[in-house]
Write a protein that holds these residues in place. Structure first.
Motif, PDB file in Angstrom:
ATOM      1  N   GLY A 137       3.871  -5.164 -89.248  1.00 35.09           N
ATOM      2  CA  GLY A 137       2.633  -4.585 -89.748  1.00 35.09           C
ATOM      3  C   GLY A 137       1.727  -5.565 -90.467  1.00 35.09           C
ATOM      4  N   GLU A 138       2.096  -6.839 -90.498  1.00 36.87           N
ATOM      5  CA  GLU A 138       1.246  -7.849 -91.131  1.00 36.87           C
ATOM      6  C   GLU A 138       1.432  -9.187 -90.434  1.00 36.87           C
ATOM      7  OE1 GLU A 138       4.165  -9.156 -94.813  1.00 36.87           O
ATOM      8  OE2 GLU A 138       2.614  -7.657 -95.178  1.00 36.87           O
ATOM      9  N   ARG A 139       0.448 -10.068 -90.667  1.00 33.55           N
ATOM     10  CA  ARG A 139       0.490 -11.381 -90.035  1.00 33.55           C
ATOM     11  C   ARG A 139       1.499 -12.289 -90.734  1.00 33.55           C
ATOM     12  NH1 ARG A 139      -5.645 -12.999 -90.573  1.00 33.55           N
ATOM     13  NH2 ARG A 139      -5.174 -12.257 -92.659  1.00 33.55           N
ATOM     14  N   PRO A 195      -7.068 -19.172 -93.631  1.00 38.79           N
ATOM     15  CA  PRO A 195      -7.256 -18.142 -92.608  1.00 38.79           C
ATOM     16  C   PRO A 195      -8.194 -17.060 -93.143  1.00 38.79           C
ATOM     17  CG  PRO A 195      -5.016 -18.067 -93.488  1.00 38.79           C
ATOM     18  CD  PRO A 195      -5.705 -19.225 -94.132  1.00 38.79           C
ATOM     19  N   GLU A 196      -8.884 -16.401 -92.239  1.00 40.26           N
ATOM     20  CA  GLU A 196      -9.780 -15.315 -92.636  1.00 40.26           C
ATOM     21  C   GLU A 196      -8.973 -14.130 -93.118  1.00 40.26           C
ATOM     22  OE1 GLU A 196     -12.516 -14.280 -89.563  1.00 40.26           O
ATOM     23  OE2 GLU A 196     -13.271 -16.319 -89.373  1.00 40.26           O
ATOM     24  N   ASP A 197      -9.586 -13.363 -94.017  1.00 43.94           N
ATOM     25  CA  ASP A 197      -8.948 -12.136 -94.492  1.00 43.94           C
ATOM     26  C   ASP A 197      -8.930 -11.122 -93.354  1.00 43.94           C
ATOM     27  OD1 ASP A 197      -8.497 -13.072 -97.042  1.00 43.94           O
ATOM     28  OD2 ASP A 197     -10.458 -12.388 -97.760  1.00 43.94           O
ATOM     29  N   GLU A 198      -7.900 -10.292 -93.401  1.00 44.92           N
ATOM     30  CA  GLU A 198      -7.756  -9.241 -92.408  1.00 44.92           C
ATOM     31  C   GLU A 198      -8.755  -8.132 -92.692  1.00 44.92           C
ATOM     32  OE1 GLU A 198      -3.929  -7.202 -90.347  1.00 44.92           O
ATOM     33  OE2 GLU A 198      -3.596  -8.529 -92.016  1.00 44.92           O
ATOM     34  N   ASP A 199      -9.323  -7.551 -91.634  1.00 40.54           N
ATOM     35  CA  ASP A 199     -10.271  -6.445 -91.816  1.00 40.54           C
ATOM     36  C   ASP A 199      -9.578  -5.201 -92.314  1.00 40.54           C
ATOM     37  OD1 ASP A 199     -12.269  -8.072 -90.979  1.00 40.54           O
ATOM     38  OD2 ASP A 199     -12.195  -7.392 -88.889  1.00 40.54           O
ATOM     39  N   LEU A 237       2.886 -18.729 -89.168  1.00 41.53           N
ATOM     40  CA  LEU A 237       2.274 -18.792 -87.841  1.00 41.53           C
ATOM     41  C   LEU A 237       0.763 -18.988 -87.955  1.00 41.53           C
ATOM     42  CD1 LEU A 237       4.226 -16.021 -85.886  1.00 41.53           C
ATOM     43  CD2 LEU A 237       4.537 -18.504 -85.779  1.00 41.53           C
ATOM     44  N   MET A 238       0.139 -18.380 -88.968  1.00 37.16           N
ATOM     45  CA  MET A 238      -1.296 -18.581 -89.171  1.00 37.16           C
ATOM     46  C   MET A 238      -1.600 -20.040 -89.488  1.00 37.16           C
ATOM     47  SD  MET A 238      -2.838 -15.250 -91.159  1.00 37.16           S
ATOM     48  CE  MET A 238      -1.899 -15.528 -92.637  1.00 37.16           C
ATOM     49  N   ARG A 239      -0.802 -20.637 -90.380  1.00 39.07           N
ATOM     50  CA  ARG A 239      -1.012 -22.048 -90.732  1.00 39.07           C
ATOM     51  C   ARG A 239      -0.806 -22.949 -89.516  1.00 39.07           C
ATOM     52  NH1 ARG A 239       1.434 -20.353 -95.477  1.00 39.07           N
ATOM     53  NH2 ARG A 239       3.471 -21.123 -94.878  1.00 39.07           N
ATOM     54  N   LEU A 240       0.224 -22.664 -88.737  1.00 35.25           N
ATOM     55  CA  LEU A 240       0.464 -23.445 -87.528  1.00 35.25           C
ATOM     56  C   LEU A 240      -0.706 -23.296 -86.561  1.00 35.25           C
ATOM     57  CD1 LEU A 240       2.242 -25.252 -85.800  1.00 35.25           C
ATOM     58  CD2 LEU A 240       3.425 -23.192 -84.988  1.00 35.25           C
ATOM     59  N   ILE A 266       2.602 -19.254 -76.882  1.00 37.77           N
ATOM     60  CA  ILE A 266       3.819 -18.716 -77.491  1.00 37.77           C
ATOM     61  C   ILE A 266       3.517 -18.219 -78.900  1.00 37.77           C
ATOM     62  CG2 ILE A 266       6.121 -19.328 -78.347  1.00 37.77           C
ATOM     63  CD1 ILE A 266       6.250 -21.311 -75.920  1.00 37.77           C
ATOM     64  N   LEU A 267       2.734 -18.990 -79.650  1.00 37.12           N
ATOM     65  CA  LEU A 267       2.365 -18.600 -81.013  1.00 37.12           C
ATOM     66  C   LEU A 267       1.595 -17.279 -81.012  1.00 37.12           C
ATOM     67  CD1 LEU A 267       1.230 -20.831 -83.820  1.00 37.12           C
ATOM     68  CD2 LEU A 267      -0.250 -18.947 -83.226  1.00 37.12           C
ATOM     69  N   VAL A 268       0.671 -17.119 -80.073  1.00 34.90           N
ATOM     70  CA  VAL A 268      -0.115 -15.885 -79.980  1.00 34.90           C
ATOM     71  C   VAL A 268       0.801 -14.690 -79.739  1.00 34.90           C
ATOM     72  CG1 VAL A 268      -1.772 -14.656 -78.506  1.00 34.90           C
ATOM     73  CG2 VAL A 268      -2.250 -16.987 -79.264  1.00 34.90           C
ATOM     74  N   VAL A 269       1.729 -14.825 -78.810  1.00 36.35           N
ATOM     75  CA  VAL A 269       2.658 -13.729 -78.508  1.00 36.35           C
ATOM     76  C   VAL A 269       3.539 -13.419 -79.724  1.00 36.35           C
ATOM     77  CG1 VAL A 269       4.626 -13.066 -77.067  1.00 36.35           C
ATOM     78  CG2 VAL A 269       2.618 -14.157 -76.026  1.00 36.35           C
ATOM     79  N   LEU A 270       4.069 -14.457 -80.360  1.00 39.83           N
ATOM     80  CA  LEU A 270       4.909 -14.242 -81.548  1.00 39.83           C
ATOM     81  C   LEU A 270       4.137 -13.550 -82.665  1.00 39.83           C
ATOM     82  CD1 LEU A 270       6.881 -17.611 -81.789  1.00 39.83           C
ATOM     83  CD2 LEU A 270       7.798 -15.356 -81.202  1.00 39.83           C
ATOM     84  N   GLN A 271       2.904 -14.013 -82.916  1.00 36.69           N
ATOM     85  CA  GLN A 271       2.111 -13.405 -83.977  1.00 36.69           C
ATOM     86  C   GLN A 271       1.800 -11.944 -83.653  1.00 36.69           C
ATOM     87  OE1 GLN A 271       1.636 -13.510 -87.111  1.00 36.69           O
ATOM     88  NE2 GLN A 271       0.051 -15.052 -87.422  1.00 36.69           N
ATOM     89  N   PHE A 272       1.494 -11.657 -82.382  1.00 34.20           N
ATOM     90  CA  PHE A 272       1.220 -10.269 -81.987  1.00 34.20           C
ATOM     91  C   PHE A 272       2.431  -9.383 -82.251  1.00 34.20           C
ATOM     92  CE2 PHE A 272       1.453  -6.839 -78.902  1.00 34.20           C
ATOM     93  CZ  PHE A 272       0.269  -6.160 -79.188  1.00 34.20           C
ATOM     94  N   PHE A 273       3.612  -9.844 -81.830  1.00 36.58           N
ATOM     95  CA  PHE A 273       4.810  -9.031 -82.043  1.00 36.58           C
ATOM     96  C   PHE A 273       5.177  -8.941 -83.520  1.00 36.58           C
ATOM     97  CE2 PHE A 273       5.605  -9.746 -77.448  1.00 36.58           C
ATOM     98  CZ  PHE A 273       5.643  -8.403 -77.092  1.00 36.58           C
ATOM     99  N   PHE A 274       4.896  -9.982 -84.278  1.00 37.77           N
ATOM    100  CA  PHE A 274       5.150  -9.921 -85.719  1.00 37.77           C
ATOM    101  C   PHE A 274       4.284  -8.837 -86.358  1.00 37.77           C
ATOM    102  CE2 PHE A 274       7.306 -12.110 -89.130  1.00 37.77           C
ATOM    103  CZ  PHE A 274       6.616 -11.661 -90.256  1.00 37.77           C
TER     104      PHE A 274
END
Length: 99
Positions: free
Chosen positions: A50-52, A95-99, A56-59, A37-45
């Motif tokens: 346009g950003e993470r 969390p890692e920085d975004e590319d 959700l990243m911390r979770l 569920i977290l993966v789907v939510l983060q993808f749609f976010f």
């Protein structure tokens, strides 16, 4: 029956660990569902905003650490009993920085 085998079979700690293992095996599948569920939510976010999402990243970091703790317990790599028998993992890893 060999005395060592009999001793091993009658070891209450081993049988108690089995009970904990069943509990953590069930929790592992519950956490897997939450992660999906977290993966789907983060993808749609990311798709919509346009950003993470930082929460959700911390979770995700905490759940990843929790899964590792469960797997370590289930595979006898650790005798540490994770949450709910200990504190839930924190989000101290960045969390890692975004590319």
């Amino acid at each position: 029956m060999d005395n060592q085998l009999k001793t091993n079979l009658l070891n209450l700690d081993t049988w108690l660990r089995l009970v904990y293992m069943v509990i953590f095996w069930v929790l592992l599948y519950v956490v897997g569902t939450v992660l999906a569920i977290l993966v789907v939510l983060q993808f749609f976010f990311v798709l919509v905003a346009g950003e993470r999402n930082a929460n959700l990243m911390r979770l995700g970091i905490m759940l990843g650490t929790y899964v590792t703790q469960i797997i370590d317990f289930l595979t006898f790599s650790s005798s540490f009993k994770p949450f709910p028998f200990a504190d839930f993992p924190d989000d101290s890893r960045e969390p890692e920085d975004e590319d």
